[in-house]
Design a protein around this motif. Structure first.
Motif, mmCIF file in Angstrom:
data_model
loop_
_atom_site.group_PDB
_atom_site.id
_atom_site.type_symbol
_atom_site.label_atom_id
_atom_site.label_comp_id
_atom_site.label_asym_id
_atom_site.label_seq_id
_atom_site.Cartn_x
_atom_site.Cartn_y
_atom_site.Cartn_z
ATOM 1 N N LEU A 11 0.761 -1.275 -0.006
ATOM 2 C CA LEU A 11 -0.017 -0.108 0.084
ATOM 3 C C LEU A 11 0.806 1.257 -0.065
ATOM 4 O O LEU A 11 0.479 2.390 -0.781
ATOM 5 C CB LEU A 11 -1.010 -0.125 1.259
ATOM 6 N N VAL A 12 2.050 1.137 0.613
ATOM 7 C CA VAL A 12 2.939 2.423 0.442
ATOM 8 C C VAL A 12 3.329 2.668 -0.936
ATOM 9 O O VAL A 12 3.354 3.601 -1.281
ATOM 10 C CB VAL A 12 4.125 2.091 1.447
ATOM 11 N N ILE A 13 3.602 1.558 -1.626
ATOM 12 C CA ILE A 13 3.772 1.578 -3.177
ATOM 13 C C ILE A 13 2.781 2.178 -4.072
ATOM 14 O O ILE A 13 2.931 3.166 -4.748
ATOM 15 C CB ILE A 13 4.375 0.203 -3.534
ATOM 16 N N LEU A 14 1.757 1.702 -3.853
ATOM 17 C CA LEU A 14 0.588 2.365 -4.408
ATOM 18 C C LEU A 14 0.422 3.747 -3.992
ATOM 19 O O LEU A 14 -0.027 4.476 -4.739
ATOM 20 C CB LEU A 14 -0.838 1.524 -4.043
ATOM 21 N N TYR A 15 0.537 4.027 -2.929
ATOM 22 C CA TYR A 15 0.396 5.422 -2.425
ATOM 23 C C TYR A 15 1.399 6.412 -2.945
ATOM 24 O O TYR A 15 1.190 7.541 -3.425
ATOM 25 C CB TYR A 15 0.254 5.669 -1.003
ATOM 26 N N LEU A 16 2.550 5.647 -2.821
ATOM 27 C CA LEU A 16 3.764 6.732 -3.469
ATOM 28 C C LEU A 16 3.661 7.039 -4.970
ATOM 29 O O LEU A 16 3.729 8.195 -5.625
ATOM 30 C CB LEU A 16 5.029 6.004 -3.517
ATOM 31 N N GLY A 17 3.032 5.803 -5.702
ATOM 32 C CA GLY A 17 2.510 6.118 -7.034
ATOM 33 C C GLY A 17 1.602 7.394 -7.215
ATOM 34 O O GLY A 17 1.893 8.164 -7.870
ATOM 35 N N ASP A 18 0.606 7.509 -6.324
ATOM 36 C CA ASP A 18 -0.412 8.181 -6.339
ATOM 37 C C ASP A 18 0.311 10.017 -5.897
ATOM 38 O O ASP A 18 -0.169 10.859 -6.590
ATOM 39 C CB ASP A 18 -1.584 8.348 -5.186
ATOM 40 N N ILE A 19 1.071 10.033 -5.029
ATOM 41 C CA ILE A 19 1.855 11.202 -4.591
ATOM 42 C C ILE A 19 2.668 11.653 -5.894
ATOM 43 O O ILE A 19 2.768 12.821 -6.312
ATOM 44 C CB ILE A 19 2.764 10.974 -3.431
ATOM 45 N N VAL A 31 0.648 4.259 -12.201
ATOM 46 C CA VAL A 31 1.247 2.978 -12.338
ATOM 47 C C VAL A 31 2.739 2.801 -12.884
ATOM 48 O O VAL A 31 3.282 1.739 -12.606
ATOM 49 C CB VAL A 31 0.145 2.331 -13.522
ATOM 50 N N PHE A 32 3.077 3.735 -13.223
ATOM 51 C CA PHE A 32 4.624 3.441 -13.891
ATOM 52 C C PHE A 32 5.539 3.625 -12.447
ATOM 53 O O PHE A 32 6.591 2.776 -12.688
ATOM 54 C CB PHE A 32 4.917 4.962 -14.693
ATOM 55 N N ILE A 33 5.258 4.356 -11.880
ATOM 56 C CA ILE A 33 6.121 4.527 -10.487
ATOM 57 C C ILE A 33 6.027 3.209 -9.717
ATOM 58 O O ILE A 33 7.024 2.722 -9.271
ATOM 59 C CB ILE A 33 5.622 5.829 -9.764
ATOM 60 N N CYS A 34 4.579 2.887 -9.635
ATOM 61 C CA CYS A 34 4.393 1.410 -8.784
ATOM 62 C C CYS A 34 5.111 0.132 -9.604
ATOM 63 O O CYS A 34 5.788 -0.359 -8.784
ATOM 64 C CB CYS A 34 2.965 1.292 -8.859
ATOM 65 N N ALA A 35 5.191 0.265 -10.712
ATOM 66 C CA ALA A 35 5.750 -0.697 -11.597
ATOM 67 C C ALA A 35 7.521 -0.935 -11.194
ATOM 68 O O ALA A 35 7.953 -1.906 -10.902
ATOM 69 C CB ALA A 35 5.647 -0.745 -12.985
ATOM 70 N N VAL A 36 7.964 0.585 -11.078
ATOM 71 C CA VAL A 36 9.463 0.382 -10.861
ATOM 72 C C VAL A 36 9.695 0.238 -9.649
ATOM 73 O O VAL A 36 10.793 -0.753 -9.166
ATOM 74 C CB VAL A 36 9.942 1.847 -11.162
ATOM 75 N N LEU A 37 8.941 0.560 -8.409
ATOM 76 C CA LEU A 37 9.061 0.213 -7.331
ATOM 77 C C LEU A 37 8.831 -1.215 -6.904
ATOM 78 O O LEU A 37 9.672 -1.963 -5.970
ATOM 79 C CB LEU A 37 8.250 1.146 -6.362
#
Length: 410
Positions: A11-19, A31-37
């Motif tokens: 959930l931290v990853i999903l939220y960082l993607g939103d931020i 979704v791009f940020i989440c995939a990288v993380l």
């Protein structure tokens, strides 16, 4: 790793993607940020089954897929599909472009099996990628089995930012015309606005078939029950048809969702009314990112050249063909290319990226309504045509074209 720690990390990853998406005004999609993380996590300390440990094993993710695709079917109608005929033609043109350019470039640089395995995942999502991966594995081609999955995993890295750029340009043009008083809402956009207003209404009446039952009985459980019944019917019909023709139950979920809403068995956007839309989207997103656990650095390096060449070929092909058909149909090149790009990721990424762009372009409710009615229906339908329908059909045909090592020798 404890279950709740795994869930917190994801959930931290999903939220960082939103931020990041909010801070960059959707220039960098979540979704791009989440995939990288996720990749960095799998390459460092994530267990390969972290998504299952967090509480979303494959069986739960498949349930979410049934629920979500039935739900998305309720957002469409035969009238909406007829109104969006230009979208369907542009989506099909983009697919034709992918196939033609990928075949030409692939035959010049790679072998027959590589070309065959690459095309269906380029056109669609995880279902077609899994079909081709299993076909390659059964044919004794383990590298190509990995290649099918890697293509699906990596093609979004180009598709996400490109779509965001195109939709932002389209949105700005629409808002500029709206502010100048030259934006005219066409009949199909009016239909979409009316639908969005109906969906966003706080009222929760019984669907037409259950009109004689008091609305107080329309509990969340009753809504989930009706969605599950439609999902089961899709699965049952798919199994019955297997001896004759192989049809994905998810394709039938979409079709049956449209029919169920049209006949009054389901309301529009039932998951939202049942309060389950957010958690099902979260579960499906985690399931999609779970496939990144197979993408090791060594595999990526070995498959890097064909991966880059095929993905770029697909983008070039869909760009050329979608722009040509869009010009003929008088659809802007930005929107036409965006519709074609949905083949690289499909739902729910098309839904998420479009909403991110809209929310970052404006905070005004009226402007959001105009942008949503203009961009969301074609993006959703484009994704359904390519990923949910055409790619599965293509995979079903092309998986039989794979030539195993033994057959090649003979």
């Amino acid at each position: 790793m404890p279950q709740m720690l795994a869930l917190v990390l994801l959930l931290v990853i999903l939220y960082l993607g939103d931020i990041v998406s909010i801070r960059t005004k959707a220039w960098v999609p979540s979704v791009f940020i989440c995939a990288v993380l996720f990749l960095l996590g799998y390459w460092t300390f994530f267990p390969t089954d972290i998504v299952a440990r967090a509480g979303v094993p494959t069986v739960v993710a498949v349930m979410f897929m049934y629920l979500l695709i039935v739900n998305m079917g309720t957002l469409l109608s035969v009238k909406e599909l007829l109104l969006q005929w230009k979208t369907i033609l542009i989506s099909l043109a983009g697919i034709v472009g992918i196939i033609i350019v990928a075949i030409i470039v692939g035959y010049l640089l790679f072998d027959f099996n590589t070309v065959v395995v690459a095309i269906p995942p380029l056109v669609g999502g995880i279902v077609s990628a899994i079909i081709m991966a299993n076909g390659a594995k059964d044919a004794g081609l383990p590298d190509l089995a990995v290649f099918a999955i890697i293509i699906y995993v990596m093609q979004g890295f180009i598709g996400y930012p490109l779509t965001s750029i195109m939709l932002k340009r389209e949105g700005r043009k629409v808002l500029k015309q709206y502010h100048a008083g030259t934006w005219h809402v066409s009949d199909d956009h009016k239909s979409s606005i009316d639908k969005q207003q109906a969906i966003s209404s706080d009222e929760n009446p019984m669907p037409r078939l259950f009109a004689k039952i008091p609305s107080s009985y329309n509990s969340s459980y009753f809504i989930f029950l009706r969605i599950a019944i439609i999902g089961f019917l899709a699965y049952f019909v798919s199994e019955v048809l297997k001896p004759i023709v192989s049809v994905s139950p998810f394709v039938l979920c979409l079709l049956f969702g449209v029919i169920a809403a049209s006949f009054g068995f389901l309301e529009r956007h039932p998951l939202k009314k049942a309060g389950g839309f957010g958690i099902t989207v979260m579960g499906l997103m985690l399931f999609i990112f779970d496939t990144l656990s197979r993408a090791t650095p060594e595999m990526l390096m070995r498959l890097l050249t064909p991966l880059v060449i095929f993905i770029l070929s697909a983008v070039v092909g869909m760009f050329i063909f979608s722009i040509i058909v869009g010009k003929i149909l008088k659809v802007s090149k930005e929107l036409a290319f965006s519709i074609a790009l949905t083949a690289l990721y499909g739902f729910p990424a098309d839904y998420i990226i479009t909403n991110e762009v809209i929310n970052n372009l404006t905070k005004d409710p009226k402007e959001k309504e105009i942008l949503t009615s203009h961009m969301l229906p074609p993006m959703l339908i484009g994704g359904f045509i390519s990923v949910t329908i055409v790619s599965v059909v293509l995979a079903g045909i092309m998986v039989n074209m794979i030539v195993g090592p033994a057959s090649a020798v003979q």
